[in-house]
Design a protein around this motif. Structure first.
Motif, PDB file in Angstrom:
ATOM      1  N   ARG A   1       1.211  -1.152   0.415  1.00 51.83           N
ATOM      2  CA  ARG A   1      -0.195   0.067   0.266  1.00 51.83           C
ATOM      3  C   ARG A   1       0.833   1.528   0.056  1.00 51.83           C
ATOM      4  N   THR A   2       1.819   1.248   1.118  1.00 52.53           N
ATOM      5  CA  THR A   2       2.094   2.549   1.204  1.00 52.53           C
ATOM      6  C   THR A   2       4.002   2.255   1.689  1.00 52.53           C
ATOM      7  N   PRO A   3       4.914   1.649  -0.342  1.00 50.98           N
ATOM      8  CA  PRO A   3       6.575   0.984   0.352  1.00 50.98           C
ATOM      9  C   PRO A   3       7.195   2.182   0.666  1.00 50.98           C
ATOM     10  N   SER A   4       6.505   3.403   1.564  1.00 50.78           N
ATOM     11  CA  SER A   4       7.655   4.392   1.718  1.00 50.78           C
ATOM     12  C   SER A   4       7.446   5.206   2.975  1.00 50.78           C
ATOM     13  N   LEU A   5       6.498   4.201   3.164  1.00 52.39           N
ATOM     14  CA  LEU A   5       6.153   4.904   4.821  1.00 52.39           C
ATOM     15  C   LEU A   5       6.815   4.727   5.865  1.00 52.39           C
ATOM     16  N   GLN A   6       7.631   5.294   7.051  1.00 54.17           N
ATOM     17  CA  GLN A   6       8.715   6.039   7.590  1.00 54.17           C
ATOM     18  C   GLN A   6       8.193   5.119   8.560  1.00 54.17           C
ATOM     19  N   ILE A   7       9.153   3.698   9.509  1.00 51.87           N
ATOM     20  CA  ILE A   7       9.168   3.239  10.386  1.00 51.87           C
ATOM     21  C   ILE A   7      10.065   3.199  11.260  1.00 51.87           C
ATOM     22  N   HIS A   8       9.534   4.106  12.737  1.00 54.44           N
ATOM     23  CA  HIS A   8      10.658   4.084  13.723  1.00 54.44           C
ATOM     24  C   HIS A   8      10.855   3.503  14.863  1.00 54.44           C
ATOM     25  N   VAL A   9      11.407   1.824  15.262  1.00 57.14           N
ATOM     26  CA  VAL A   9      11.113   1.396  16.649  1.00 57.14           C
ATOM     27  C   VAL A   9      12.135   2.092  17.261  1.00 57.14           C
ATOM     28  N   SER A  10      11.583   1.705  19.092  1.00 54.27           N
ATOM     29  CA  SER A  10      11.714   2.850  19.992  1.00 54.27           C
ATOM     30  C   SER A  10      10.995   2.775  21.067  1.00 54.27           C
ATOM     31  N   ASP A  11      11.199   2.528  22.394  1.00 53.19           N
ATOM     32  CA  ASP A  11      10.649   2.977  23.383  1.00 53.19           C
ATOM     33  C   ASP A  11      10.767   3.807  24.080  1.00 53.19           C
ATOM     34  N   GLY A  12      10.350   4.562  24.334  1.00 56.57           N
ATOM     35  CA  GLY A  12      11.030   6.362  25.577  1.00 56.57           C
ATOM     36  C   GLY A  12      11.937   6.894  24.629  1.00 56.57           C
ATOM     37  N   GLN A  13      12.216   6.602  23.072  1.00 54.37           N
ATOM     38  CA  GLN A  13      13.220   7.426  22.323  1.00 54.37           C
ATOM     39  C   GLN A  13      12.831   8.685  22.440  1.00 54.37           C
ATOM     40  N   ALA A  14      12.476   9.551  23.067  1.00 54.32           N
ATOM     41  CA  ALA A  14      11.821  11.242  22.526  1.00 54.32           C
ATOM     42  C   ALA A  14      12.406  12.119  22.016  1.00 54.32           C
ATOM     43  N   PHE A  15      14.017  11.839  22.322  1.00 53.27           N
ATOM     44  CA  PHE A  15      14.817  12.934  21.510  1.00 53.27           C
ATOM     45  C   PHE A  15      14.708  12.364  19.348  1.00 53.27           C
ATOM     46  N   GLU A  16      14.343  10.683  19.465  1.00 50.38           N
ATOM     47  CA  GLU A  16      14.219  10.311  17.418  1.00 50.38           C
ATOM     48  C   GLU A  16      12.984  10.771  17.020  1.00 50.38           C
ATOM     49  N   GLU A  17      12.118  10.930  18.213  1.00 52.02           N
ATOM     50  CA  GLU A  17      10.856  11.128  18.149  1.00 52.02           C
ATOM     51  C   GLU A  17      10.611  12.178  16.801  1.00 52.02           C
ATOM     52  N   ILE A  18      11.360  13.645  17.709  1.00 48.58           N
ATOM     53  CA  ILE A  18      10.875  14.721  18.066  1.00 48.58           C
ATOM     54  C   ILE A  18      11.886  15.291  16.688  1.00 48.58           C
ATOM     55  N   SER A  19      13.236  14.198  16.448  1.00 49.07           N
ATOM     56  CA  SER A  19      13.903  14.668  15.277  1.00 49.07           C
ATOM     57  C   SER A  19      12.613  14.455  13.587  1.00 49.07           C
ATOM     58  N   ILE A  20      12.272  12.933  13.995  1.00 49.32           N
ATOM     59  CA  ILE A  20      11.556  13.095  12.859  1.00 49.32           C
ATOM     60  C   ILE A  20      10.291  13.839  13.166  1.00 49.32           C
ATOM     61  N   LEU A  21       9.567  13.944  14.007  1.00 49.57           N
ATOM     62  CA  LEU A  21       8.256  15.347  13.327  1.00 49.57           C
ATOM     63  C   LEU A  21       8.906  16.387  13.290  1.00 49.57           C
ATOM     64  N   ARG A  22      10.183  17.016  13.340  1.00 55.37           N
ATOM     65  CA  ARG A  22      10.001  17.992  13.272  1.00 55.37           C
ATOM     66  C   ARG A  22      10.240  18.161  11.774  1.00 55.37           C
ATOM     67  N   LYS A  23      10.215  17.298  10.926  1.00 57.78           N
ATOM     68  CA  LYS A  23      10.090  17.389   9.670  1.00 57.78           C
ATOM     69  C   LYS A  23       9.608  17.175   8.333  1.00 57.78           C
ATOM     70  N   LEU A  24       8.529  15.956   9.321  1.00 59.18           N
ATOM     71  CA  LEU A  24       7.173  15.401   9.753  1.00 59.18           C
ATOM     72  C   LEU A  24       6.092  17.036   9.337  1.00 59.18           C
ATOM     73  N   LEU A  25       6.447  16.933  10.483  1.00 60.42           N
ATOM     74  CA  LEU A  25       4.989  18.383  10.523  1.00 60.42           C
ATOM     75  C   LEU A  25       3.443  17.384  10.316  1.00 60.42           C
ATOM     76  N   PRO A  26       3.212  16.674  10.908  1.00 59.90           N
ATOM     77  CA  PRO A  26       1.884  15.674  11.252  1.00 59.90           C
ATOM     78  C   PRO A  26       1.324  16.877  11.560  1.00 59.90           C
ATOM     79  N   ASP A  27      -0.637  16.508  10.692  1.00 64.14           N
ATOM     80  CA  ASP A  27      -1.470  17.312  11.215  1.00 64.14           C
ATOM     81  C   ASP A  27      -1.888  16.705  12.626  1.00 64.14           C
ATOM     82  N   LEU A  28      -1.574  15.424  13.373  1.00 62.68           N
ATOM     83  CA  LEU A  28      -2.651  14.948  14.367  1.00 62.68           C
ATOM     84  C   LEU A  28      -1.354  14.055  14.615  1.00 62.68           C
ATOM     85  N   TYR A  29      -1.149  14.027  16.307  1.00 62.82           N
ATOM     86  CA  TYR A  29      -0.228  13.145  17.140  1.00 62.82           C
ATOM     87  C   TYR A  29      -0.922  11.749  17.275  1.00 62.82           C
ATOM     88  N   LEU A  30      -0.999  10.330  17.641  1.00 61.81           N
ATOM     89  CA  LEU A  30      -2.045   9.881  17.633  1.00 61.81           C
ATOM     90  C   LEU A  30      -0.860   8.781  19.226  1.00 61.81           C
TER      91      LEU A  30
END
Lengths: 470, 440
Positions: A366-395
């Motif tokens: 369906r979406t071969p280029s969808l990014q998958i990030h595997v982490s538990d509690g690694q806020a820094f990594e997530e923030i880094s990803i989210l700053r680039k993606l800037l989604p409209d909603l985070y669940l």
């Protein structure tokens, strides 16, 4: 050989090639998991994350009339206080090991504690929970367990978590479930089967369990809910059930597999009942197993129409959504977001392993280029990803939602929100509507500084994740 | 050999050290332990103290050692983690704190900190395994590390204002009202012309800690402030004033007069300040009178908390508000050497009244003694709510763990804190449905 013979099960890494650190496209993940060898990854910069001890405590917090002894230093029981705060009735005890105990061993202390607690509370079961200190010291819990089990005629269940032998907290679910089955199911490997069904529910929200129970009522089978909010006799009853139903394909998987392998209780192959279609699929798979497909179809049609009415044409069309959840939740919420018309721009999941191959393969189509990030509690990594993606909603359900919200992204916490089944869709939609209706709190939070150095966000998201050298 | 503990509220040394370091701006704790230690701290301490920390998440750096490090040592993992933490996380000071596992393995933490300093990174360390003690011990270890190691790292001289007073003994989160209490104590000191060095909370940074050796006095607010004061007396001959409890209500006046005498401050200014503050508090007390009598506020209470809280709040309620001290439970394990004195002081808090005083952090024991006292009001941690409901009496949560209230700036210390305490306690009595029965 019985799978329950060992003190603890093999770690998720060994059993399912589980990864706790990974970043890339879903198609690459799918390809990697198609191979035989999966290289473990390690972080050279890490933040606190759950361990097997914490996940084991989640399970034990739901066993009724139990005493849980964390046989370790005081801090290993801190989470017990948290479970009390959120409503667990388990009695949390710590043996408070001091420096001397770490040198001399502390089995006498453990013995005294069990005896005192037995006489005070008359519990139906006592759990002894391991931790780094006991594991490094190799304290002899086993002989205390055996001795007192006989003396008191009381089930005493050692749970051999260590805090370090697996890099994936989810191994703690397996270890706790292993011990629960090993010590509480009795020795009968094949009991005479009856018409009951096991609902395997691990660390679920009470309303999620209720939703599942209400839906399964249609099939007319008596249900055994195990292990959440259960008394210890369910472990004996469960081995005689007609089949087991997973409420999540991940957390209780080990329980389902052992019930099938050792006790011949068939495990119905289902995905997580999240979203209207996802819940329908779950019901239909169970219906198919029981030969009651029509019943499932009818219920689904009725419930789907009712849910559509309740959410009143709500749509996420045109919105980019980021999902950060435990693995089974993330994949199922992804389907739900798409069902609501939203576009998922990325996923953070706690772990990735062979249990997720089907989802990876489907997403690759369906979406071969969808990014998958595997982490538990690694806020820094997530923030880094989210700053680039800037989604409209985070669940998400992590403990660092505040840091995410500082980016100005509307956040919905699923940590204590029941979102299973049809009623779960309605509940989640209500929360999403609120989050999208007013983002002023996120704007306020955005005025507070981030703890991270700006320059390091210009690097790749996974510069610090390396392949492990064996 | 210590006894096991049920629902212990004093967590461990690592967590105590984290509480201290996280309460100082731009100090970044680097946990060298298994991955769960930081999460245990977040779930079992930070989240249960009426709010959250500034980052709104668990500590930002942790080496998360694995089996390999347990077998072969975790020094190299710490080296790598420290190097990357300095790169990634903004900070003026990086504080390595250790857990049980790395201490048992025997990683050489001082050497690792030294290596960091050789790179010109501002790094200190504290060996804080959970088996070495509880949060209070962790507070000691972290404060000691700062006092002893900071001078070697930050060599620039701070301008020290005249009349600077260091405040010791309030442990962040272990006192859920720590921010507000420190602010109010600061206000009191300013009222008599002193400059408070709060050391913890918003805008308190390494700059505040660099000023510590230049203070004219250490103000010790709990038994846990004695060690830092003693260290500073030995190193810098800074004298101290030691209180056993929070100054709540008019006991603040006693403190201010002691300060004025010892530091030779302007007594006229002090008396003016005290008069203004006491007169306001008396005005508030008078405004409560009708409700106090109508709703039968005067009753026997049980109070469960840390020694500084029990002494401070207990004495105010008994000496200024007519309350009857039934059961007083001290949960912070004060040193044996002071227990007799503390118990004696509390047992005679209302001369001639039969007051039960115990030291315990075991929930079952605390519940038993509170229940046996059959109080008409319970003040304690959120854990005491259960016995309050069982007894059907009003309840106010004011000690750790505090998981059913939000605390941002609230204080129970000082004059203003006393008025706030009366607001909260009075509201608890009024909102308890059976207060009419209690009053009758």
């Amino acid at each position: 050989m019985s799978p329950l013979r060992a003190k603890a099960p093999r770690s998720r890494e060994k059993r399912l090639d589980t990864l706790g650190a990974w970043f890339g496209k879903v198609s690459v993940a799918s390809k990697e998991f198609a191979g035989d060898e999966i290289a473990q990854r390690i972080r050279t910069f890490a933040q606190s994350s759950n361990d097997d001890l914490l996940y084991a405590l989640r399970i034990l917090s739901g066993i009724r009339n139990s005493v849980t002894i964390i046989h370790g230093p005081r801090g290993c029981a801190a989470a017990g206080l948290y479970h009390t705060a959120i409503g667990s009735n388990t009695r949390w005890i710590v043996t408070d090991l001091d420096e001397r105990d770490t040198i001399m061993g502390a089995d006498i202390k453990l013995r005294k504690s069990i005896l005192a607690l037995y006489h005070r509370y008359h519990p139906s079961v006592v759990f002894i929970v391991g931790n780094p200190v006991i594991a490094i010291n190799n304290d002899d819990i086993q002989s205390v367990v055996e001795e007192l089990h006989e003396e008191l005629e009381l089930p005493i269940v050692p749970v051999y978590v260590t805090g370090f032998s697996s890099q994936n907290a989810v191994s703690g679910y397996d270890t706790a479930l292993h011990s629960l089955l090993k010590y509480l199911s009795g020795n009968t490997s094949t009991a005479t089967k009856n018409e009951t069904l096991n609902l395997l529910s691990v660390a679920e929200h009470p309303l999620d369990r209720k939703e599942a129970v209400d839906l399964l009522d249609i099939f007319g089978h008596e249900l055994i809910i195990i292990p959440d909010d259960s008394a210890i006799d369910v472990f004996k009853s469960a081995v005689a059930a007609k089949a087991s139903i997973l409420l999540s394909p991940d957390a209780p998987e080990y329980l389902g597999v052992i019930l099938q392998e050792k006790y011949d209780v068939p495990l119905i192959d289902v995905s997580r009942p999240v979203g209207v279609e996802g819940t329908g699929r779950w019901l239909k798979s169970i219906g198919a197993f029981l030969g009651k497909e029509n019943v499932a179809n009818e219920l689904h049609t009725r419930k789907a129409a009712e849910t559509a009415r309740q959410i009143g044409g709500f749509s996420l069309k045109g919105l980019k959504v980021y999902i950060s959840l435990s693995s089974a939740n993330a994949f199922s919420v992804l389907d739900l977001v798409e069902e609501l018309g939203g576009e998922v721009t990325g996923l953070t999941i706690t772990h990735l392993d062979r249990l997720h191959i089907r989802q990876l393969d489907e997403l690759t189509i369906r979406t071969p280029s969808l990014q998958i990030h595997v982490s538990d509690g690694q806020a820094f990594e997530e923030i880094s990803i989210l700053r680039k993606l800037l989604p409209d909603l985070y669940l998400g359900d992590s403990t660092h939602l505040g840091q995410v919200a500082r980016l100005g992204i509307p956040v919905v916490s699923l940590e204590s929100l029941a979102f299973v089944g049809y009623s779960g869709v309605v509940r989640l939609v209500r929360r999403i509507k609120s989050a999208l209706a007013n983002g002023s709190y996120e704007l306020s939070l955005a005025k507070v500084n981030s703890p991270y150095q700006e320059a390091w966000f210009r690097r790749s998201h996974n510069w610090h994740i390396k392949q492990e050298v064996k | 050999m210590s006894h096991h503990l049920e629902k212990s509220r004093n967590s461990c040394a690592l967590h105590g050290a984290l509480q201290l370091f996280e309460a100082i701006d731009a100090v970044v704790p680097v946990i060298h332990s298994t991955s769960g230690c930081g999460v245990q701290h977040y779930l079992g301490v930070t989240r249960l103290s009426g709010g959250n920390d500034t980052f709104g998440s668990p500590p930002v750096s942790s080496s998360n050692i694995t089996q390999k490090h347990v077998v072969f040592g975790g020094g190299s993992r710490l080296r790598e983690q420290l190097k990357n933490t300095v790169k990634v996380v903004q900070g003026d000071l990086y504080a390595i704190v250790t857990g049980c596992s790395t201490e048992m393995v025997g990683d050489d933490i001082p050497a690792m900190a030294r290596e960091g300093r050789d790179q010109d990174w501002p790094v200190i360390f504290a060996n804080t395994p959970g088996f070495s003690g509880d949060v209070h011990q962790g507070y000691h270890l972290a404060v000691k590390a700062l006092i002893e190691q900071l001078p070697d790292i930050v060599k620039t001289q701070e301008v020290i204002p005249a009349g600077l007073v260091n405040i010791w003994g309030i442990i962040p989160n272990q006192d859920p009202f720590w921010r507000g209490n420190l602010q109010e104590l600061g206000r009191l000191l300013e009222g008599v012309g002193l400059i408070p060095n709060l050391l913890l909370g918003r805008d308190q940074s390494i700059a505040s800690w660099k000023q510590v050796p230049g203070a004219v006095l250490n103000l010790v607010i709990s038994p846990w402030g004695k060690l830092p004061a003693q260290l500073l007396e030995e190193r810098y001959t800074i004298p101290s004033i030691t209180l056993d409890g929070l100054p709540v209500g008019t006991s603040a006046s006693i403190l201010l007069r002691r300060l004025t005498e010892q530091l030779e401050l302007d007594p006229i200014r002090t008396e003016k300040f005290i008069t203004r503050e006491e007169s306001l508090l008396n005005y508030q007390l008078a405004r409560l009178a009708d409700t106090y009598y109508r709703a039968g506020f005067q009753r026997e209470f049980a109070l469960v908390g840390e020694s500084a809280q029990v002494i401070g709040i207990g004495e105010f309620l008994v000496k200024s508000f007519g309350m009857l001290p039934g059961t007083l439970v001290i949960t912070d394990n004060p040193p044996e050497s002071i227990r007799e004195e503390v118990a004696g002081r509390l047992a005679t808090i209302l001369p001639g009244y039969d007051t039960v005083v115990i030291f315990s952090e075991d929930q079952s024991e605390i519940t038993d003694v509170v229940r046996a006292g059959d109080p008409g009001l319970i003040l304690g941690s959120s854990l005491e709510q259960e016995v309050a409901v069982e007894l059907g009496v009003p309840f106010l949560a004011l000690s750790f763990p505090l998981f059913d209230r939000i605390v941002l700036e609230r204080a129970y210390a000082g004059y203003r804190g006393a008025a706030t305490l009366l607001e909260d306690m009075g509201s608890a009595i009024l909102s308890c449905s059976n207060y009419i029965n209690e009053a009758s």
